[in-house]
Design a protein around this motif. Structure first.
Motif, PDB file in Angstrom:
ATOM      1  N   GLY A  83       0.789  -1.223   0.000  1.00 33.36           N
ATOM      2  CA  GLY A  83       0.000   0.000   0.000  1.00 33.36           C
ATOM      3  C   GLY A  83       0.820   1.270   0.000  1.00 33.36           C
ATOM      4  N   THR A  84       2.154   1.160  -0.097  1.00 38.76           N
ATOM      5  CA  THR A  84       3.016   2.336  -0.103  1.00 38.76           C
ATOM      6  C   THR A  84       2.890   3.070  -1.430  1.00 38.76           C
ATOM      7  OG1 THR A  84       4.842   0.895  -0.775  1.00 38.76           O
ATOM      8  CG2 THR A  84       4.655   1.439   1.558  1.00 38.76           C
ATOM      9  N   LEU A  85       3.029   4.382  -1.374  1.00 41.83           N
ATOM     10  CA  LEU A  85       2.778   5.260  -2.514  1.00 41.83           C
ATOM     11  C   LEU A  85       4.075   5.754  -3.123  1.00 41.83           C
ATOM     12  CD1 LEU A  85       0.945   7.066  -4.288  1.00 41.83           C
ATOM     13  CD2 LEU A  85       0.966   8.742  -2.427  1.00 41.83           C
ATOM     14  N   ASP A  86       4.144   5.675  -4.454  1.00 45.21           N
ATOM     15  CA  ASP A  86       5.221   6.289  -5.224  1.00 45.21           C
ATOM     16  C   ASP A  86       4.564   7.329  -6.120  1.00 45.21           C
ATOM     17  OD1 ASP A  86       7.464   6.974  -6.634  1.00 45.21           O
ATOM     18  OD2 ASP A  86       7.515   5.168  -7.863  1.00 45.21           O
ATOM     19  N   LEU A  87       4.793   8.615  -5.819  1.00 43.97           N
ATOM     20  CA  LEU A  87       4.157   9.697  -6.557  1.00 43.97           C
ATOM     21  C   LEU A  87       5.030  10.132  -7.722  1.00 43.97           C
ATOM     22  CD1 LEU A  87       1.830  11.812  -6.715  1.00 43.97           C
ATOM     23  CD2 LEU A  87       3.322  13.318  -5.367  1.00 43.97           C
ATOM     24  N   VAL A  88       4.447  10.131  -8.923  1.00 47.00           N
ATOM     25  CA  VAL A  88       5.116  10.673 -10.107  1.00 47.00           C
ATOM     26  C   VAL A  88       4.563  12.081 -10.296  1.00 47.00           C
ATOM     27  CG1 VAL A  88       5.644  10.340 -12.545  1.00 47.00           C
ATOM     28  CG2 VAL A  88       5.207   8.353 -11.076  1.00 47.00           C
ATOM     29  N   ALA A  89       5.285  13.078  -9.806  1.00 53.62           N
ATOM     30  CA  ALA A  89       4.772  14.443  -9.763  1.00 53.62           C
ATOM     31  C   ALA A  89       4.692  15.066 -11.155  1.00 53.62           C
ATOM     32  CB  ALA A  89       5.658  15.290  -8.858  1.00 53.62           C
ATOM     33  N   ASP A  90       3.814  16.050 -11.268  1.00 53.76           N
ATOM     34  CA  ASP A  90       3.700  16.885 -12.473  1.00 53.76           C
ATOM     35  C   ASP A  90       3.267  16.111 -13.715  1.00 53.76           C
ATOM     36  OD1 ASP A  90       4.611  19.069 -10.968  1.00 53.76           O
ATOM     37  OD2 ASP A  90       6.690  18.593 -11.415  1.00 53.76           O
ATOM     38  N   ARG A  91       2.579  15.008 -13.533  1.00 55.02           N
ATOM     39  CA  ARG A  91       2.069  14.257 -14.676  1.00 55.02           C
ATOM     40  C   ARG A  91       0.641  13.822 -14.409  1.00 55.02           C
ATOM     41  NH1 ARG A  91       5.657   9.441 -16.573  1.00 55.02           N
ATOM     42  NH2 ARG A  91       4.179   9.553 -18.330  1.00 55.02           N
ATOM     43  N   GLY A  92      -0.096  13.555 -15.481  1.00 60.52           N
ATOM     44  CA  GLY A  92      -1.467  13.077 -15.364  1.00 60.52           C
ATOM     45  C   GLY A  92      -1.781  12.167 -16.532  1.00 60.52           C
ATOM     46  N   THR A  93      -2.870  11.434 -16.444  1.00 56.01           N
ATOM     47  CA  THR A  93      -3.247  10.502 -17.496  1.00 56.01           C
ATOM     48  C   THR A  93      -4.748  10.610 -17.765  1.00 56.01           C
ATOM     49  OG1 THR A  93      -3.890   8.625 -16.093  1.00 56.01           O
ATOM     50  CG2 THR A  93      -1.542   8.883 -16.559  1.00 56.01           C
ATOM     51  N   VAL A  94      -5.169  10.170 -18.950  1.00 56.65           N
ATOM     52  CA  VAL A  94      -6.590   9.978 -19.232  1.00 56.65           C
ATOM     53  C   VAL A  94      -6.892   8.518 -19.543  1.00 56.65           C
ATOM     54  CG1 VAL A  94      -6.986  12.328 -20.011  1.00 56.65           C
ATOM     55  CG2 VAL A  94      -6.278  10.612 -21.670  1.00 56.65           C
ATOM     56  N   ALA A  95      -5.855   7.701 -19.767  1.00 50.83           N
ATOM     57  CA  ALA A  95      -6.006   6.261 -19.979  1.00 50.83           C
ATOM     58  C   ALA A  95      -4.635   5.621 -19.834  1.00 50.83           C
ATOM     59  CB  ALA A  95      -6.592   5.960 -21.356  1.00 50.83           C
ATOM     60  N   VAL A  96      -4.632   4.341 -19.462  1.00 59.88           N
ATOM     61  CA  VAL A  96      -3.387   3.603 -19.253  1.00 59.88           C
ATOM     62  C   VAL A  96      -3.394   2.363 -20.135  1.00 59.88           C
ATOM     63  CG1 VAL A  96      -1.903   2.469 -17.545  1.00 59.88           C
ATOM     64  CG2 VAL A  96      -3.369   4.391 -16.858  1.00 59.88           C
ATOM     65  N   VAL A 103       0.930   5.760 -21.280  1.00 61.11           N
ATOM     66  CA  VAL A 103      -0.302   6.378 -20.810  1.00 61.11           C
ATOM     67  C   VAL A 103      -0.719   7.413 -21.841  1.00 61.11           C
ATOM     68  CG1 VAL A 103       0.181   6.011 -18.362  1.00 61.11           C
ATOM     69  CG2 VAL A 103       0.929   8.136 -19.462  1.00 61.11           C
ATOM     70  N   ALA A 104      -2.014   7.662 -21.917  1.00 61.95           N
ATOM     71  CA  ALA A 104      -2.531   8.678 -22.824  1.00 61.95           C
ATOM     72  C   ALA A 104      -2.774   9.962 -22.059  1.00 61.95           C
ATOM     73  CB  ALA A 104      -3.816   8.194 -23.478  1.00 61.95           C
ATOM     74  N   THR A 105      -2.378  11.064 -22.657  1.00 65.34           N
ATOM     75  CA  THR A 105      -2.678  12.391 -22.140  1.00 65.34           C
ATOM     76  C   THR A 105      -3.317  13.180 -23.280  1.00 65.34           C
ATOM     77  OG1 THR A 105      -0.520  13.323 -22.742  1.00 65.34           O
ATOM     78  CG2 THR A 105      -0.705  12.264 -20.580  1.00 65.34           C
ATOM     79  N   VAL A 106      -3.758  14.375 -22.985  1.00 64.78           N
ATOM     80  CA  VAL A 106      -4.412  15.192 -24.007  1.00 64.78           C
ATOM     81  C   VAL A 106      -3.767  16.571 -24.040  1.00 64.78           C
ATOM     82  CG1 VAL A 106      -6.559  16.343 -24.655  1.00 64.78           C
ATOM     83  CG2 VAL A 106      -6.612  13.965 -23.914  1.00 64.78           C
ATOM     84  N   ASP A 107      -3.430  17.024 -25.236  1.00 64.32           N
ATOM     85  CA  ASP A 107      -2.907  18.361 -25.457  1.00 64.32           C
ATOM     86  C   ASP A 107      -3.799  19.023 -26.490  1.00 64.32           C
ATOM     87  OD1 ASP A 107      -1.487  20.666 -25.774  1.00 64.32           O
ATOM     88  OD2 ASP A 107       0.265  19.748 -26.713  1.00 64.32           O
ATOM     89  N   ASP A 108      -4.735  19.856 -26.020  1.00 65.92           N
ATOM     90  CA  ASP A 108      -5.747  20.459 -26.886  1.00 65.92           C
ATOM     91  C   ASP A 108      -6.520  19.338 -27.586  1.00 65.92           C
ATOM     92  OD1 ASP A 108      -7.263  22.389 -28.133  1.00 65.92           O
ATOM     93  OD2 ASP A 108      -5.803  22.766 -29.709  1.00 65.92           O
TER      94      ASP A 108
END
Length: 347
Positions: A83-96, A103-108
């Motif tokens: 249950g330990t967390l590894d945070l990947v900062a400054d990123r986000g996803t809309v699908a994996v 991972v999929a992201t969206v730019d416009d």
């Protein structure tokens, strides 16, 4: 308006920017108002509200060792056992991707595929872009095929019409299809030849081989999910209830009355469906073949859960809500698993 998981990815970056500029560093996070699968929240208590953990997508690694979701301050990757967390900062996803390669992201209006570990761009998928959209992205939903070889996205084209575009994961366009309304959820069949969509119109099934589109007798909202063998399709019925159709005859084979479908996932064996409902804090386990009218409720969330996901062997079910984060359940007993998943730090 953009699909909630697209908004969630944008909100992640905005939350980071706000946190960096604010002089008010309260130890307690401000949450609320964001349940029900939306990544954007209204104000509460006079401060900007946000989800600790986004509820629109939840993914388990192919080996079952990790669980992934978007958090307010980056991508959260948890050790499934500890249950330990590894945070990947400054990123986000809309699908994996199912294999966790990208991972999929969206730019416009562009869907960008990034390497999950490095963040490097592997492909840019173009075809959805409406110049009139100024309050977000014209992309409203993104999904990978079960084998990860295809990516589908829905949204508006340059003329503002609703479209569904399918690409290979390398960026080659495969098909462009019309949709009857705004699409919020996409599911691609195991063979990759049929795409089911849900949104503000009926559930639609787009057959790429036959070149036709079938509208099922259904209501708006909810999600869509193919069974692992491709023989069943789950979606929202006319009153929003979870409904299962035979994928050959399109006859309704089961429905769960008294429940409004939100998110769902078939177990790897295909017999059990885990689902969440609008405005309910429970997670539901439903076996349509064994008992099409009754289901088991799993209690433990304090805020409305959204996405659900199974371990590869089907022994563990994971669910996520904005305030509780991830909970794990023993699929055989319905009891909470012993693992407590660490929450990201509040702003």
């Amino acid at each position: 308006m953009p699909e909630p998981r697209v908004v969630a990815a944008i909100a992640t970056l905005l939350a980071l920017a706000v946190a960096g500029c604010s002089d008010d560093r309260s130890d307690e996070p401000s949450t609320g108002g964001a349940g029900g699968g939306t990544g954007s929240a209204g104000a509460t208590g006079g401060s900007a509200a946000f989800e600790l953990v986004a509820t629109d997508d939840l993914s388990v690694s192919p080996d079952g060792d990790e669980v992934l979701a978007d958090c307010w301050n980056g991508i959260c990757r948890w050790d499934a056992a500890a249950g330990t967390l590894d945070l990947v900062a400054d990123r986000g996803t809309v699908a994996v991707a199912p294999d966790w390669s990208t991972v999929a992201t969206v730019d416009d209006g562009t869907v960008v595929l990034e390497d999950l570990d490095s963040g490097d761009t592997t492909a840019e998928l173009t075809g959805l872009a409406d110049a009139d959209v100024t309050d977000g992205s014209p992309v409203t939903a993104v999904a990978y095929s079960p084998d990860g070889g295809l990516v589908a996205a829905a949204g508006q084209d340059e003329e503002g019409d609703q479209r569904l575009v399918l690409w290979t994961a390398d960026g080659d366009e495969v098909a462009t299809l019309d949709t009857s309304g705004e699409v919020h959820r996409i599911s691609i069949s195991r063979e990759g030849n049929r795409i089911a969509t849900a949104g503000n119109g009926p559930v639609e099934v787009h057959d790429l081989v036959k070149g036709d589109t079938l509208e099922l007798p259904s209501g708006g909202g909810g999600t869509v999910a193919w069974s692992p063998d491709g023989e069943l399709l789950l979606g929202a019925g006319a009153d929003g209830q979870p409904s299962v159709w035979d994928a050959e005859t399109w006859e309704l084979v089961a429905e769960l009355r008294g429940t409004r479908l939100h998110e769902a996932a078939f177990a790897p064996a295909g017999d059990t469906i885990a689902l969440t409902s609008v405005d309910e804090t429970s997670v539901t386990l439903w076996d349509p073949a064994r008992d099409p009218r009754r289901a088991t409720r799993l209690e433990g969330h304090t805020s409305d859960p959204g996405a659900v996901a199974w371990s590869p062997d089907g022994s563990v079910l994971y669910s996520v809500s904005d305030e509780d984060g991830v909970l794990a359940w023993d699929a055989a007993t319905g009891e909470r698993a012993s693992t407590d998943f660490e929450l990201p730090e509040g702003r």
